[in-house]
Design a protein around this motif. Structure first.
Motif: not given
Length: 444
Positions: A249-250, A290, A325, A329, A380
Motif C-alpha cells: 500500500c502506498p 486494505y 480505489l 490501496e 481518501t
C-alpha cells in the motif's frame, strides 16, 4: 415311362449336421444349494434408513469391500512409503466419513490424510482418545466413561457425553443407534472418537476419554499434533500474505516490518458484494481497510439542480463519480484515528476482499505506531476541492445533455423522412448482413 427315371442314379439328400451340445460342469460353489441364504432385509429399518441418507448398506457390493481392504492395506504402510495414487485413495476414503467432512475443509483433510496411520489393538486394550481423532476400521469397542466434559470450556455436562463440537471429544452417530452397531452402546466400524485439539496434561482421570476394545481392532488415527501444525502453518501463511498486502500500500512502503507485524495481529479478512456502501459521506468509518482484490468507487456529494416535468427547478443532492480505489490501496486511517467524518462515499465496484482493522483494535495500538500512521496516511481523495467536484459535475452534465440532444435530433430526422429503425424494410439483422458481406467477398 413312369419307371424310366428310376434307372438313373438318384442324388442323396444331405441333411444339416446337428452338433451335440457338451454339458458344462457347474462348480459346487456356484449352485443355488451351496450359496448361503441371504438375509431378508425387506423389514430391516436400519438398512432403509442408511439408504435414504445416502450411507452404506449392511450388505454392500463387493467392490466396496475390496476398496476397504485396499484402504486398510495402504494404511499399514508408513506414509513416506506410499505412492501419490495411494495417498489419493486414502483421501477419497476419508471424504466418505461425515464426522470429518462436516468439520474440516477439503484441502485440510487432504493434507491430514498424508500422515494418517493404522493401529492394531488386541481385545481388552484401552485406547485413550485425547491425543488424536480415531476411526474404527475393524472390530468393536465400548466407551469407558459415560460423562462428557468439554476440553475447551471449564464446565461439565452430564446430560449427554456426545458433544456437538468436532474439536472436543466426539463419538459418531452410530454409537447412538443400537441398530447399527449391535446391542448397547458399542462402537462399530466407521465409528469415531477422540479430538483434534491438543489437550493440556491434566492429572485428573476424568479428562481421559477412552474406549475399551471388545475384539481385535484396526483403528485409524489422525494425530492432534498434525492438526495443530496445520493450523500453525495456515496462520503463518496468512500473516505473510497480510504483511505483503500492507507493505505494498502506498502509505506503508517505508514502514518497518516490525510495525507492520503489529498491525497484522489485528487484521481480519472480510468480503463485500458489488454495490455495497462501505461508508457514506459525513460518517466516521469503523475500520481501516486494505484492498486485496476488487476495487471501490469514490463519489462526492454536490447540490445540483433538477427540472422535472412540472418545470419547477429543484435543488437535489447528487453523487459525482470522482475515481476509484484499486488493489493494494488503503483507506480509513485518518477518519478512525482522528474521528473525522469521511468526505466521500465509498461503494464496492465488484466483489471485494479486504483486510480490515476495527477501530477498537486500532486505538489499542501503541502510541508510536498510531503516530506513524497519522504521519504517513492521508485523507481518501483529500486533494479534491469543492471546485474540482463542481467542474467534474458540470462536464458530466454537459456530456449527458449533448448525448440526449444528439439522440433526439437523429431520431426525429429519421422519423420525418419515413425511416423507423426496426420496422418494415428498416428491420435489418446483423447476422444476415454479415453473411451477405461474406458471400460478396468470396465471389470476388
Amino acid at each position: 415311362m413312369k419307371q424310366y427315371p428310376k434307372i438313373f442314379v438318384q442324388k442323396k439328400v444331405k441333411l444339416p449336421k446337428l452338433f451335440k451340445e457338451e454339458e458344462k460342469r457347474i462348480p459346487a460353489e456356484d449352485t443355488e444349494e451351496s450359496k448361503p441364504p441371504q438375509p431378508d432385509d425387506s423389514h430391516n429399518i436400519a438398512i432403509h434408513v442408511k439408504k435414504a441418507r445416502g450411507g452404506r448398506t449392511l450388505y454392500g457390493p463387493k467392490k466396496y469391500e475390496e476398496k476397504v481392504v485396499q484402504f486398510m492395506a495402504i494404511l499399514k504402510k508408513l506414509p513416506i512409503h506410499r505412492t501419490p495414487s495411494e495417498h489419493n485413495i486414502v483421501w477419497k476414503m476419508l471424504k466418505t466419513i461425515p464426522d470429518l467432512t462436516s468439520q474440516l475443509l477439503d484441502e485440510h483433510l487432504k493434507i491430514l490424510s498424508k500422515n494418517v496411520i493404522s493401529e492394531t489393538w488386541i481385545k481388552g486394550s484401552t485406547v485413550i482418545g485425547n491425543d488424536g481423532f480415531y476411526i474404527i476400521l475393524k472390530g468393536l469397542a465400548r466407551p469407558q466413561t459415560q460423562i462428557y466434559k468439554n476440553m475447551i470450556e471449564e464446565h461439565e455436562s452430564t446430560t449427554s457425553f456426545i458433544p456437538q463440537s468436532f474439536h472436543s471429544f466426539v463419538f459418531s452417530e452410530d454409537f447412538r443407534n443400537p441398530l447399527l452397531t449391535g446391542v448397547g452402546p458399542t462402537l462399530g466400524q466407521w465409528s469415531t472418537f477422540g479430538t483434534l485439539e491438543v489437550a493440556a496434561h491434566v492429572e485428573s482421570e476424568t479428562r481421559e476419554y477412552s474406549v475399551v476394545t471388545e475384539e481385535d481392532c484396526e483403528i485409524l488415527k489422525i494425530p492432534a499434533n498434525n492438526y495443530a501444525n496445520l493450523k500453525t502453518e495456515k496462520t503463518r501463511l496468512e500473516n505473510q500474505h497480510k504483511v505483503k498486502l500492507i507493505h505494498k500500500c502506498p502509505y506503508y512502503v517505508e514502514w518497518p516490518t516490525l510495525s507492520i507485524y503489529e498491525l497484522v495481529t489485528f487484521t481480519k479478512w472480510k468480503k463485500f458484494p458489488p454495490g455495497h456502501v462501505i461508508v457514506e459521506s459525513g460518517n466516521i468509518i469503523s475500520f481501516v481497510a486494505y484492498i486485496n482484490s476488487g476495487y471501490c468507487k469514490i463519489y462526492r456529494n454536490i447540490i445540483g439542480l433538477s427540472k422535472p416535468q412540472s418545470r419547477k427547478v429543484k435543488k437535489i443532492q447528487k453523487l459525482v463519480y470522482m475515481g476509484r480505489l484499486n488493489e493494494k490501496e488503503s483507506f480509513g486511517e485518518i477518519s478512525v484515528l482522528l474521528q473525522v467524518p469521511f468526505t466521500c462515499t465509498v461503494v464496492t465496484g465488484k466483489d471485494v476482499e479486504m483486510a480490515i482493522i476495527e477501530d477498537k483494535d486500532l486505538h489499542a495500538l501503541d502510541p508510536v505506531t498510531k503516530q506513524l500512521m497519522l504521519q504517513t496516511a492521508k485523507p481518501t481523495f483529500g486533494h479534491l476541492s469543492d471546485e474540482d467536484v463542481k467542474k467534474e459535475y458540470l462536464q458530466k452534465e454537459l456530456k449527458r445533455e449533448w448525448k440526449n440532444f444528439k439522440d433526439t435530433t437523429v431520431k426525429n430526422s429519421l422519423y420525418h423522412n419515413g425511416i423507423i429503425p426496426g420496422f418494415g424494410k428498416w428491420d435489418h439483422s446483423y447476422t444476415s448482413i454479415r453473411r451477405h458481406l461474406k458471400d460478396t467477398l468470396v465471389s470476388y
